[in-house]
Motif scaffolding. Structure first.
Motif, PDB file in Angstrom:
ATOM      1  N   ALA A  33     131.326  42.957  32.596  1.00 13.95           N
ATOM      2  CA  ALA A  33     130.912  43.743  31.434  1.00 13.95           C
ATOM      3  C   ALA A  33     129.524  43.312  30.962  1.00 13.95           C
ATOM      4  CB  ALA A  33     131.929  43.606  30.301  1.00 13.95           C
ATOM      5  N   PHE A  34     129.261  42.012  30.981  1.00 14.05           N
ATOM      6  CA  PHE A  34     127.936  41.515  30.598  1.00 14.05           C
ATOM      7  C   PHE A  34     126.864  42.063  31.542  1.00 14.05           C
ATOM      8  CE2 PHE A  34     124.598  38.287  31.236  1.00 14.05           C
ATOM      9  CZ  PHE A  34     124.018  38.312  29.979  1.00 14.05           C
ATOM     10  N   ILE A  35     127.123  41.998  32.835  1.00 16.72           N
ATOM     11  CA  ILE A  35     126.151  42.488  33.814  1.00 16.72           C
ATOM     12  C   ILE A  35     125.988  44.002  33.689  1.00 16.72           C
ATOM     13  CG2 ILE A  35     125.655  42.754  36.275  1.00 16.72           C
ATOM     14  CD1 ILE A  35     127.034  39.987  36.651  1.00 16.72           C
ATOM     15  N   ALA A  36     127.099  44.719  33.506  1.00 15.28           N
ATOM     16  CA  ALA A  36     127.037  46.180  33.368  1.00 15.28           C
ATOM     17  C   ALA A  36     126.223  46.601  32.143  1.00 15.28           C
ATOM     18  CB  ALA A  36     128.443  46.762  33.293  1.00 15.28           C
ATOM     19  N   GLU A  41     123.795  42.903  26.104  1.00 13.97           N
ATOM     20  CA  GLU A  41     124.768  42.883  25.011  1.00 13.97           C
ATOM     21  C   GLU A  41     125.387  41.507  24.876  1.00 13.97           C
ATOM     22  OE1 GLU A  41     127.622  46.044  24.851  1.00 13.97           O
ATOM     23  OE2 GLU A  41     126.210  47.449  25.746  1.00 13.97           O
ATOM     24  N   ARG A  42     125.770  41.153  23.661  1.00 12.03           N
ATOM     25  CA  ARG A  42     126.417  39.873  23.406  1.00 12.03           C
ATOM     26  C   ARG A  42     127.886  40.012  23.816  1.00 12.03           C
ATOM     27  NH1 ARG A  42     125.786  35.234  24.336  1.00 12.03           N
ATOM     28  NH2 ARG A  42     123.837  35.140  23.233  1.00 12.03           N
ATOM     29  N   LEU A  78     122.514  33.478  27.192  1.00  6.82           N
ATOM     30  CA  LEU A  78     123.592  33.193  28.128  1.00  6.82           C
ATOM     31  C   LEU A  78     124.935  33.713  27.618  1.00  6.82           C
ATOM     32  CD1 LEU A  78     122.605  29.519  28.953  1.00  6.82           C
ATOM     33  CD2 LEU A  78     121.938  31.593  30.158  1.00  6.82           C
ATOM     34  N   PRO A  79     125.749  34.323  28.489  1.00 14.52           N
ATOM     35  CA  PRO A  79     127.025  34.879  28.044  1.00 14.52           C
ATOM     36  C   PRO A  79     128.155  33.860  28.003  1.00 14.52           C
ATOM     37  CG  PRO A  79     126.739  35.360  30.356  1.00 14.52           C
ATOM     38  CD  PRO A  79     125.479  34.666  29.881  1.00 14.52           C
ATOM     39  N   PHE A  80     127.977  32.709  28.635  1.00 11.23           N
ATOM     40  CA  PHE A  80     129.088  31.772  28.787  1.00 11.23           C
ATOM     41  C   PHE A  80     129.287  30.958  27.524  1.00 11.23           C
ATOM     42  CE2 PHE A  80     127.215  32.501  32.972  1.00 11.23           C
ATOM     43  CZ  PHE A  80     128.298  33.100  33.580  1.00 11.23           C
TER      44      PHE A  80
END
Length: 92
Positions: A33-36, A41-42, A78-80
């Motif tokens: 979802a983050f990559i898409a 987006e957060r 970063l999403p992690f």
């Protein structure tokens, strides 16, 4: 879009080097979802196993090397969440 494609490539290469099913479906869906979103987006990607934590730490480093730490205004941070590396960097 270029960063998104490169991020997908980094993701695919890193996962190919891991054992099959090392990361959970939920973790994979969050990262997808983050990559898409174009990496803008957060969307939080939360590791819950040692393998996911190792992957999140490695991808965090790869993303920072690619400019995801502020050099590129079109890319979200970063999403992690919950990884040692990310937690350590946030406390510095």
């Amino acid at each position: 879009m270029v960063f998104q494609r490169k991020q997908q490539n980094r993701c695919d290469q890193t996962r190919a080097a891991m054992p099959a099913n090392a990361t959970s479906d939920a973790f994979n869906q969050q990262e997808d979802a983050f990559i898409a979103s174009g990496c803008t987006e957060r969307i939080y990607v939360c590791p819950h196993s040692k393998a996911e934590l190792a992957y999140a730490n490695l991808m965090s480093i790869k993303m920072m090397n690619a400019g995801a730490t502020g050099k590129n205004p079109d890319v979200q941070k970063l999403p992690f969440t919950g990884s040692f590396f990310v937690s350590h960097m946030m406390s510095v």
